[in-house]
Structure formats: structure tokens, C-alpha cells
Design a protein around this motif. Structure first.
Motif, short mmCIF file in Angstrom:
data_model
loop_
_atom_site.label_atom_id
_atom_site.label_comp_id
_atom_site.label_asym_id
_atom_site.label_seq_id
_atom_site.Cartn_x
_atom_site.Cartn_y
_atom_site.Cartn_z
N ARG A 77 2.44 1.92 -5.75
CA ARG A 77 2.26 2.87 -6.85
C ARG A 77 3.59 3.33 -7.43
O ARG A 77 3.64 3.83 -8.55
CB ARG A 77 1.44 4.07 -6.38
CG ARG A 77 -0.03 3.75 -6.19
CD ARG A 77 -0.85 4.96 -5.80
NE ARG A 77 -0.54 5.50 -4.48
CZ ARG A 77 -1.01 5.01 -3.34
NH1 ARG A 77 -1.80 3.99 -3.34
NH2 ARG A 77 -0.68 5.54 -2.19
N TYR A 134 0.82 -1.22 0.00
CA TYR A 134 0.00 0.00 0.00
C TYR A 134 0.85 1.26 0.00
O TYR A 134 0.48 2.26 -0.61
CB TYR A 134 -0.97 0.00 1.19
CG TYR A 134 -2.10 -0.99 1.00
CD1 TYR A 134 -2.95 -0.90 -0.09
CD2 TYR A 134 -2.30 -2.00 1.91
CE1 TYR A 134 -3.98 -1.80 -0.28
CE2 TYR A 134 -3.34 -2.91 1.74
CZ TYR A 134 -4.17 -2.82 0.64
OH TYR A 134 -5.19 -3.71 0.46
N PRO A 160 -10.47 -3.58 -7.21
CA PRO A 160 -9.47 -2.59 -6.77
C PRO A 160 -9.42 -2.46 -5.25
O PRO A 160 -10.42 -2.60 -4.56
CB PRO A 160 -9.97 -1.29 -7.41
CG PRO A 160 -11.43 -1.50 -7.61
CD PRO A 160 -11.62 -2.97 -7.85
N GLY A 161 -8.20 -2.22 -4.76
CA GLY A 161 -8.01 -1.88 -3.36
C GLY A 161 -7.72 -3.02 -2.41
O GLY A 161 -7.39 -2.79 -1.26
N PHE A 162 -7.83 -4.26 -2.88
CA PHE A 162 -7.66 -5.39 -1.97
C PHE A 162 -6.34 -6.14 -2.15
O PHE A 162 -6.03 -7.03 -1.37
CB PHE A 162 -8.81 -6.38 -2.13
CG PHE A 162 -10.10 -5.86 -1.59
CD1 PHE A 162 -10.37 -5.91 -0.24
CD2 PHE A 162 -11.04 -5.32 -2.45
CE1 PHE A 162 -11.55 -5.42 0.26
CE2 PHE A 162 -12.23 -4.82 -1.96
CZ PHE A 162 -12.49 -4.87 -0.60
N ALA A 190 -3.73 -8.66 -8.34
CA ALA A 190 -2.97 -7.44 -8.61
C ALA A 190 -2.71 -7.21 -10.09
O ALA A 190 -2.57 -6.07 -10.51
CB ALA A 190 -1.64 -7.48 -7.86
#
Length: 189
Positions: free
Chosen positions: A75, A71, A172-174, A165
Motif C-alpha cells: 500500500r 502485504y 482483491p486480496g490474493f 495485481a
């Protein structure tokens, strides 16, 4: 896209976090079993919580470190934080060939820094008794069995990574949570 240098710094940092907290938890568990941490004045033995409790704690430390790294840094670099992940993504044509060696070098450097920082924090017993959390086969487990277990665990990890992924249909987000928990579960078994 971020520069290769920035991505490699993120990989080194993520891998350092993984090793400091994950492998550090394994080293601390061994130190507790030996009775050499300041928290214990006596040998309590590994498995005080029934054996699986120790493995669960180590697995959860890895799970949290992995999720946090994904997290925080995903990115920037994709948060591979493991050469096996980088190689698997490259083999699946999901990662550029020219970035493989720099990523693996950054991951190895990050792992070394994480280990050195943990040794600096926990002392020489972390090295001499805890082995800095390095993996090794148990007595009665052959090298073949250990390699097979690593192969199965890595296969499962990559199956999950590809599903949560990399797949364009992944929710999304997990990804960080699921990948971290998968790695923790693999370590626990």
C-alpha cells in the motif's frame, strides 16, 4: 499518494527482507551442504531431501518473504522489490518515468543492506561458502541458458503480476500470495 521518499524507503525495506530471507536461505543451504553451520558438525551434502527439497525450501523462503513484503508494504510503494518489476511496469506505462531511477536505487540499497545484515548474522561463511545466496549458472549450464531461464522466469512473474495485481478485474486480496508462490515456484525449477 505517499511521497517518493516514503515509497523508496518501503522499496528498500521490502528488498532487504527479500534478500535477507530469500538469498539467505540459499546461503544457509550451501553452508549446510558444506557442514559449516553450528547445526552440523559434518558435511551432509546438498540434496539430503532428494535435491528438490533444498530448492523447495529456498523457493518457499523467497515466496514467504515476497508475500510478506507485498502485504506489509504494497500500500505504500506497490512493493515492486525488484528492478525488473519496476522496469516492466514502466515499459507498460503503469509506472511514472520520474520514479524509475529512485525506485531502482532504493531496491539496490535495500538489497545491499539485506546482504550485509545477513552476513552480520550468519558470519563470514555466509559470504565465503554461501556466496550470500547469489545466483550463478550450474556447471554444464551456459551463460545463454542461464539468461534464457532468467528471461522466462521474469516473463512468467510479470505475467502473473499483471494479472493479479495490476488488472482492474483481479480478485482483491490474493496478489501477495500468488506473486510470492509464483516466484517460489520459478526459483524451485
Amino acid at each position: 499518494m505517499m511521497s517518493l521518499f516514503r515509497r523508496c524507503v518501503a522499496e528498500a525495506l521490502g528488498t532487504a527482507i527479500l534478500v535477507f530471507f530469500g538469498a539467505g536461505a540459499a546461503a544457509i543451504t550451501l553452508m549446510l551442504a558444506d557442514g559449516t553451520t553450528p547445526a552440523t558438525g559434518f558435511g551432509i551434502g546438498i540434496g539430503v531431501l532428494g535435491g528438490l527439497g533444498d530448492w523447495f525450501a529456498i523457493g518457499m523462503a523467497f515466496a514467504i518473504a515476497i508475500a510478506a513484503s507485498i502485504y506489509a508494504l504494497g500500500r505504500v510503494s506497490g512493493a515492486h522489490i525488484n528492478p525488473a518489476v519496476t522496469i516492466a511496469l514502466w515499459a507498460g506505462r503503469r509506472f511514472p518515468s520520474g520514479d524509475v531511477i529512485p525506485y531502482i536505487a532504493a531496491q539496490c540499497a535495500g538489497a545491499s543492506v539485506g546482504s550485509l545484515l545477513f552476513a552480520a548474522v550468519a558470519g563470514m561463511d555466509a559470504v565465503l561458502i554461501g556466496g550470500l545466496g547469489a545466483t550463478a549458472p550450474f556447471p554444464g549450464i551456459t551463460i545463454f541458458q542461464a539468461i534464457l531461464a532468467e528471461f522466462i522466469g521474469t516473463f512468467l512473474l510479470m505475467l502473473v503480476i499483471m494479472g493479479v495485481a495490476v488488472d482492474k478485474y483481479a480478485p482483491p486480496g490474493f496478489a501477495g500470495l500468488i506473486i510470492g508462490l509464483t516466484a517460489g515456484g520459478i526459483i524451485t525449477t
